[in-house]
Design a protein around this motif. Structure first.
Motif, mmCIF file in Angstrom:
data_model
loop_
_atom_site.group_PDB
_atom_site.id
_atom_site.type_symbol
_atom_site.label_atom_id
_atom_site.label_comp_id
_atom_site.label_asym_id
_atom_site.label_seq_id
_atom_site.Cartn_x
_atom_site.Cartn_y
_atom_site.Cartn_z
ATOM 1 N N SER A 27 10.256 34.724 16.356
ATOM 2 C CA SER A 27 11.305 34.111 15.359
ATOM 3 C C SER A 27 10.755 33.431 14.060
ATOM 4 O O SER A 27 11.429 33.470 12.900
ATOM 5 N N LEU A 28 9.508 33.034 14.079
ATOM 6 C CA LEU A 28 8.914 32.544 13.013
ATOM 7 C C LEU A 28 8.051 33.680 12.035
ATOM 8 O O LEU A 28 7.860 33.408 10.739
ATOM 9 N N MET A 29 7.709 34.693 12.735
ATOM 10 C CA MET A 29 7.239 35.685 12.128
ATOM 11 C C MET A 29 7.401 36.165 10.648
ATOM 12 O O MET A 29 6.734 36.266 9.691
ATOM 13 N N PRO A 30 8.718 36.491 10.366
ATOM 14 C CA PRO A 30 9.202 36.782 8.985
ATOM 15 C C PRO A 30 8.862 35.802 8.138
ATOM 16 O O PRO A 30 8.649 36.159 6.891
ATOM 17 N N TYR A 31 8.561 34.534 8.515
ATOM 18 C CA TYR A 31 8.130 33.509 7.308
ATOM 19 C C TYR A 31 6.714 33.331 7.333
ATOM 20 O O TYR A 31 6.284 32.496 6.630
ATOM 21 N N VAL A 32 5.955 34.135 7.997
ATOM 22 C CA VAL A 32 4.347 33.786 7.813
ATOM 23 C C VAL A 32 3.767 34.604 6.809
ATOM 24 O O VAL A 32 3.966 35.870 6.885
ATOM 25 N N VAL A 33 3.080 34.028 5.843
ATOM 26 C CA VAL A 33 2.524 34.815 4.725
ATOM 27 C C VAL A 33 0.874 34.157 4.904
ATOM 28 O O VAL A 33 0.432 32.900 4.426
ATOM 29 N N ARG A 34 -0.074 35.072 5.461
ATOM 30 C CA ARG A 34 -1.269 34.804 5.248
ATOM 31 C C ARG A 34 -1.726 33.528 5.854
ATOM 32 O O ARG A 34 -2.333 32.558 5.428
ATOM 33 N N ARG A 82 8.223 28.266 3.176
ATOM 34 C CA ARG A 82 9.546 27.611 3.389
ATOM 35 C C ARG A 82 10.033 27.063 2.033
ATOM 36 O O ARG A 82 8.970 26.897 1.100
ATOM 37 N N GLU A 83 11.395 27.083 1.653
ATOM 38 C CA GLU A 83 11.933 26.482 0.459
ATOM 39 C C GLU A 83 11.668 25.000 0.453
ATOM 40 O O GLU A 83 11.385 24.380 1.641
ATOM 41 N N ASN A 94 13.922 23.573 2.893
ATOM 42 C CA ASN A 94 13.755 24.091 4.354
ATOM 43 C C ASN A 94 14.888 24.659 4.587
ATOM 44 O O ASN A 94 15.364 24.971 6.016
ATOM 45 N N THR A 95 15.990 25.289 3.766
ATOM 46 C CA THR A 95 17.231 25.707 4.308
ATOM 47 C C THR A 95 17.223 26.816 5.067
ATOM 48 O O THR A 95 17.808 27.044 6.006
ATOM 49 N N ILE A 96 16.304 27.922 4.864
ATOM 50 C CA ILE A 96 16.365 29.295 5.533
ATOM 51 C C ILE A 96 15.670 28.884 6.834
ATOM 52 O O ILE A 96 16.206 29.449 7.941
ATOM 53 N N LEU A 97 14.635 28.102 6.794
ATOM 54 C CA LEU A 97 13.820 27.980 8.217
ATOM 55 C C LEU A 97 14.766 27.127 9.145
ATOM 56 O O LEU A 97 14.673 27.286 9.942
ATOM 57 N N GLN A 98 15.495 26.134 8.557
ATOM 58 C CA GLN A 98 16.124 25.153 9.546
ATOM 59 C C GLN A 98 17.243 25.938 10.024
ATOM 60 O O GLN A 98 17.645 25.590 11.148
ATOM 61 N N HIS A 99 17.826 27.173 9.523
ATOM 62 C CA HIS A 99 18.876 27.878 10.196
ATOM 63 C C HIS A 99 18.326 28.885 11.013
ATOM 64 O O HIS A 99 18.990 29.670 11.854
#
Length: 241
Positions: free
Chosen positions: A190-197, A202-203, A206-211
């Protein structure tokens, strides 16, 4: 296929070490056999393993499986046929050993197929180095006990990544994967779409990640099992709602 050379590199590494033996016949004629057909054959092998374990079938001296029906058992003694199974401790141990061996080979084969799928669209040139023998044996040992597809995906990615760059997945990483549960794997996915290098994007609020994950306790847990670091410095708040 873009990743054909990487796939060939992977297969050569595996077969040189006697790994993925169940897939060798398919690999030799892979152009005419769909992956779905192979998966159905592996599913049948899993059913055979459970029927061997329960005594419904037995593995004969010629390598064939015998279904224990009254007709077959009365046909004994054929020179290639074992007597009907004896419900003793030695017989149970042998049946379990055979069934476990089949199950491990099926699990390895499934992870190899997932690794191949991971490499299919990768145009990277194969490296000159090969995956180390110790790494491959440890990988096989670990993945042989993994039957959950969610976890097999991680093992397939590990093999694909190691094929592309030998040494990129340490033996310590394999030990980490070995201890993951299915629930752990889903949290990580569930976290992988937000992993960059190697960082989690996160914004500012944290809006996107919190949801996406309910959040701070999950991140702390992933840090506890060794997947994340620096959660305390992230500025995220505990979501009690």
């Amino acid at each position: 296929m873009l990743g054909e050379n990487l796939i060939i590199k992977m297969w050569d590494s595996l077969f040189d070490r006697g790994i993925g033996s169940l897939l060798r016949p398919w690999q030799q004629r892979r152009e005419g056999k769909a992956r779905g057909d192979v998966l159905r054959e592996l599913a049948q092998a899993e059913r055979d393993a459970e029927e061997i374990r329960s005594g419904i079938k037995s593995l004969e001296h010629d390598g064939k499986l015998l279904m224990h029906t009254l007709e077959n058992d009365l046909a004994f003694p054929s020179p290639m046929r074992s007597p009907p199974p004896i419900a003793g401790s030695a017989d149970v141990a042998v049946r379990n050993a055979i069934a476990n061996g089949i199950r491990k080979e099926v699990n390895v084969a499934k992870a190899v197929l997932l690794a191949e799928k991971e490499l299919e669209d990768d145009a990277q040139k194969p490296p000159s180095e090969t995956v180390s023998q110790d790494w491959l044996y440890r990988w096989r040992e670990c993945v042989g006990d993994v039957s959950e597809k969610d976890l097999q995906i991680f093992w397939g990615k590990a093999l694909a990544g190691e094929t592309k760059q030998p040494g990129s997945f340490s033996l310590r990483t394999l030990e980490f994967l070995k201890n993951l549960s299915k629930e752990d794997a889903r949290l990580i996915e569930s976290l992988m779409p937000y992993v960059v290098r190697d960082f989690i994007y996160r914004e500012a609020d944290n809006t996107i990640l919190q949801h996406t994950v309910h959040l701070f306790p999950v991140l702390l847990y992933l840090q506890e099992i060794g997947f994340l670091a620096g959660v305390e410095r992230s500025g995220l708040l505990l979501n009690l709602g």
